[in-house]
Motif scaffolding. Structure first.
Motif, PDB file in Angstrom:
ATOM      1  N   ILE A 117       0.840  -1.205   0.000  1.00 34.93           N
ATOM      2  CA  ILE A 117       0.000   0.000   0.000  1.00 34.93           C
ATOM      3  C   ILE A 117       0.874   1.254   0.000  1.00 34.93           C
ATOM      4  O   ILE A 117       0.626   2.195  -0.764  1.00 34.93           O
ATOM      5  CB  ILE A 117      -0.964  -0.011   1.205  1.00 34.93           C
ATOM      6  N   ARG A 118       1.899   1.254   0.839  1.00 31.09           N
ATOM      7  CA  ARG A 118       2.787   2.423   0.916  1.00 31.09           C
ATOM      8  C   ARG A 118       3.514   2.644  -0.417  1.00 31.09           C
ATOM      9  O   ARG A 118       3.552   3.753  -0.946  1.00 31.09           O
ATOM     10  CB  ARG A 118       3.792   2.255   2.054  1.00 31.09           C
ATOM     11  N   ARG A 119       4.061   1.579  -0.990  1.00 31.81           N
ATOM     12  CA  ARG A 119       4.803   1.687  -2.247  1.00 31.81           C
ATOM     13  C   ARG A 119       3.884   2.138  -3.393  1.00 31.81           C
ATOM     14  O   ARG A 119       4.230   3.019  -4.171  1.00 31.81           O
ATOM     15  CB  ARG A 119       5.470   0.356  -2.578  1.00 31.81           C
ATOM     16  N   ASN A 120       2.690   1.561  -3.472  1.00 32.71           N
ATOM     17  CA  ASN A 120       1.759   1.938  -4.538  1.00 32.71           C
ATOM     18  C   ASN A 120       1.211   3.347  -4.338  1.00 32.71           C
ATOM     19  O   ASN A 120       0.890   4.026  -5.317  1.00 32.71           O
ATOM     20  CB  ASN A 120       0.624   0.914  -4.650  1.00 32.71           C
ATOM     21  N   SER A 121       1.126   3.806  -3.100  1.00 35.48           N
ATOM     22  CA  SER A 121       0.727   5.194  -2.848  1.00 35.48           C
ATOM     23  C   SER A 121       1.774   6.158  -3.398  1.00 35.48           C
ATOM     24  O   SER A 121       1.426   7.192  -3.966  1.00 35.48           O
ATOM     25  CB  SER A 121       0.551   5.441  -1.346  1.00 35.48           C
ATOM     26  N   TRP A 122       3.043   5.817  -3.213  1.00 34.36           N
ATOM     27  CA  TRP A 122       4.117   6.656  -3.760  1.00 34.36           C
ATOM     28  C   TRP A 122       4.092   6.641  -5.289  1.00 34.36           C
ATOM     29  O   TRP A 122       4.262   7.674  -5.925  1.00 34.36           O
ATOM     30  CB  TRP A 122       5.489   6.160  -3.302  1.00 34.36           C
ATOM     31  N   ASN A 123       3.889   5.459  -5.857  1.00 37.50           N
ATOM     32  CA  ASN A 123       3.971   5.318  -7.307  1.00 37.50           C
ATOM     33  C   ASN A 123       2.750   5.845  -8.051  1.00 37.50           C
ATOM     34  O   ASN A 123       2.883   6.402  -9.140  1.00 37.50           O
ATOM     35  CB  ASN A 123       4.183   3.851  -7.694  1.00 37.50           C
ATOM     36  N   GLY A 125      -0.253   7.360  -6.351  1.00 36.58           N
ATOM     37  CA  GLY A 125      -1.092   8.303  -5.623  1.00 36.58           C
ATOM     38  C   GLY A 125      -2.056   7.571  -4.704  1.00 36.58           C
ATOM     39  O   GLY A 125      -2.472   6.440  -4.972  1.00 36.58           O
ATOM     40  N   GLU A 126      -2.406   8.225  -3.609  1.00 34.14           N
ATOM     41  CA  GLU A 126      -3.243   7.574  -2.596  1.00 34.14           C
ATOM     42  C   GLU A 126      -4.665   7.304  -3.047  1.00 34.14           C
ATOM     43  O   GLU A 126      -5.352   6.476  -2.452  1.00 34.14           O
ATOM     44  CB  GLU A 126      -3.241   8.410  -1.313  1.00 34.14           C
ATOM     45  N   ASP A 127      -5.139   7.999  -4.081  1.00 29.68           N
ATOM     46  CA  ASP A 127      -6.511   7.804  -4.558  1.00 29.68           C
ATOM     47  C   ASP A 127      -6.588   6.874  -5.772  1.00 29.68           C
ATOM     48  O   ASP A 127      -7.655   6.746  -6.375  1.00 29.68           O
ATOM     49  CB  ASP A 127      -7.133   9.159  -4.921  1.00 29.68           C
ATOM     50  N   SER A 128      -5.484   6.203  -6.104  1.00 28.47           N
ATOM     51  CA  SER A 128      -5.482   5.343  -7.298  1.00 28.47           C
ATOM     52  C   SER A 128      -6.247   4.044  -7.042  1.00 28.47           C
ATOM     53  O   SER A 128      -6.436   3.620  -5.906  1.00 28.47           O
ATOM     54  CB  SER A 128      -4.051   5.022  -7.713  1.00 28.47           C
ATOM     55  N   GLU A 129      -6.671   3.418  -8.129  1.00 29.69           N
ATOM     56  CA  GLU A 129      -7.400   2.153  -8.040  1.00 29.69           C
ATOM     57  C   GLU A 129      -6.522   1.037  -7.463  1.00 29.69           C
ATOM     58  O   GLU A 129      -7.016   0.158  -6.761  1.00 29.69           O
ATOM     59  CB  GLU A 129      -7.918   1.737  -9.423  1.00 29.69           C
ATOM     60  N   VAL A 130      -5.231   1.077  -7.752  1.00 27.65           N
ATOM     61  CA  VAL A 130      -4.305   0.065  -7.249  1.00 27.65           C
ATOM     62  C   VAL A 130      -4.256   0.108  -5.724  1.00 27.65           C
ATOM     63  O   VAL A 130      -4.337  -0.923  -5.054  1.00 27.65           O
ATOM     64  CB  VAL A 130      -2.892   0.273  -7.847  1.00 27.65           C
ATOM     65  N   VAL A 131      -4.148   1.304  -5.177  1.00 26.29           N
ATOM     66  CA  VAL A 131      -4.091   1.461  -3.724  1.00 26.29           C
ATOM     67  C   VAL A 131      -5.428   1.070  -3.100  1.00 26.29           C
ATOM     68  O   VAL A 131      -5.467   0.392  -2.063  1.00 26.29           O
ATOM     69  CB  VAL A 131      -3.704   2.909  -3.344  1.00 26.29           C
ATOM     70  N   LYS A 133      -7.551  -1.096  -4.210  1.00 22.67           N
ATOM     71  CA  LYS A 133      -7.664  -2.557  -4.235  1.00 22.67           C
ATOM     72  C   LYS A 133      -6.821  -3.185  -3.133  1.00 22.67           C
ATOM     73  O   LYS A 133      -7.266  -4.105  -2.447  1.00 22.67           O
ATOM     74  CB  LYS A 133      -7.270  -3.114  -5.590  1.00 22.67           C
ATOM     75  N   ASP A 134      -5.585  -2.693  -2.963  1.00 22.59           N
ATOM     76  CA  ASP A 134      -4.726  -3.202  -1.890  1.00 22.59           C
ATOM     77  C   ASP A 134      -5.373  -2.973  -0.526  1.00 22.59           C
ATOM     78  O   ASP A 134      -5.322  -3.840   0.353  1.00 22.59           O
ATOM     79  CB  ASP A 134      -3.351  -2.535  -1.923  1.00 22.59           C
ATOM     80  N   GLN A 135      -5.979  -1.809  -0.332  1.00 22.25           N
ATOM     81  CA  GLN A 135      -6.649  -1.517   0.933  1.00 22.25           C
ATOM     82  C   GLN A 135      -7.854  -2.433   1.148  1.00 22.25           C
ATOM     83  O   GLN A 135      -8.123  -2.872   2.267  1.00 22.25           O
ATOM     84  CB  GLN A 135      -7.074  -0.054   0.991  1.00 22.25           C
ATOM     85  N   ALA A 136      -8.572  -2.752   0.070  1.00 21.28           N
ATOM     86  CA  ALA A 136      -9.713  -3.666   0.170  1.00 21.28           C
ATOM     87  C   ALA A 136      -9.246  -5.075   0.541  1.00 21.28           C
ATOM     88  O   ALA A 136      -9.886  -5.755   1.352  1.00 21.28           O
ATOM     89  CB  ALA A 136     -10.493  -3.690  -1.143  1.00 21.28           C
ATOM     90  N   ILE A 137      -8.126  -5.494  -0.035  1.00 22.42           N
ATOM     91  CA  ILE A 137      -7.569  -6.811   0.294  1.00 22.42           C
ATOM     92  C   ILE A 137      -7.137  -6.839   1.753  1.00 22.42           C
ATOM     93  O   ILE A 137      -7.421  -7.796   2.483  1.00 22.42           O
ATOM     94  CB  ILE A 137      -6.398  -7.163  -0.645  1.00 22.42           C
ATOM     95  N   GLN A 138      -6.475  -5.781   2.206  1.00 25.64           N
ATOM     96  CA  GLN A 138      -6.044  -5.705   3.596  1.00 25.64           C
ATOM     97  C   GLN A 138      -7.252  -5.730   4.540  1.00 25.64           C
ATOM     98  O   GLN A 138      -7.245  -6.441   5.544  1.00 25.64           O
ATOM     99  CB  GLN A 138      -5.219  -4.447   3.831  1.00 25.64           C
ATOM    100  N   ALA A 139      -8.298  -4.995   4.203  1.00 23.24           N
ATOM    101  CA  ALA A 139      -9.514  -4.986   5.029  1.00 23.24           C
ATOM    102  C   ALA A 139     -10.163  -6.370   5.056  1.00 23.24           C
ATOM    103  O   ALA A 139     -10.674  -6.801   6.101  1.00 23.24           O
ATOM    104  CB  ALA A 139     -10.494  -3.953   4.499  1.00 23.24           C
TER     105      ALA A 139
END
Length: 152
Positions: A117-123, A125-131, A133-139
């Motif tokens: 999540i941290r790496r994809n936020s840097w790459n 942005g925090e509002d991206s679909e990738v982040v 999805k990662d947050q949904a998986i973590q939840a």
């Protein structure tokens, strides 16, 4: 998907397989992934072998699927095993006393998503679909771990 008693199998459930063609497929498992999970695109359940005491197996062949998949080179024997499993193999949701290691497994998976999540936020942005999805998986992992630690 339902077990032989009509109980729905979902991620984190403990299941017992009986009557399988290959005897090493019989035993206790926990459901690692289920159809509909945010991190799973399969139509089957992915199972991980455990002991009666709740210890997760570290054996080479500790993963199974439901419906049981056959991974052998002999086409005739594979067809025989598939037909046998379709007719005789059963799966049942059961319970065990100690769910701590299974809960810790899902808790560790949730914690392991932090770096992604941290790496994809840097790459991206925090509002991206990738982040997202990662947050949904973590939840999802956190919800499974919480349901195992504090059953209703």
């Amino acid at each position: 998907m339902l077990d032989k008693n009509g109980v729905e199998m979902k991620t984190g459930c403990i299941v017992r397989i009986t009557g399988a063609f290959f005897k090493n497929d019989n035993g206790l498992y926990f459901v690692e992934h289920s159809p509909g999970d945010v991190n799973w695109c399969g139509s089957d359940h992915c199972l991980k072998k455990i002991s009666k005491a709740g210890k997760i197996s570290v054996a080479k062949y500790s993963t199974c699927f439901w419906p049981i998949c056959i991974f052998i080179n002999d086409r005739t024997k594979a067809a025989e095993a598939h037909d046998w499993n379709k007719e005789h193999a059963e799966i049942e949701v059961v319970s065990i006393k100690n769910m701590a290691e299974v809960a810790a497994y899902f808790r560790q998976k949730a914690t392991g998503m932090d770096e992604s999540i941290r790496r994809n936020s840097w790459n991206f942005g925090e509002d991206s679909e990738v982040v997202k999805k990662d947050q949904a998986i973590q939840a999802h992992y956190e919800a499974v771990a919480a349901s195992l630690e504090h059953p209703a």
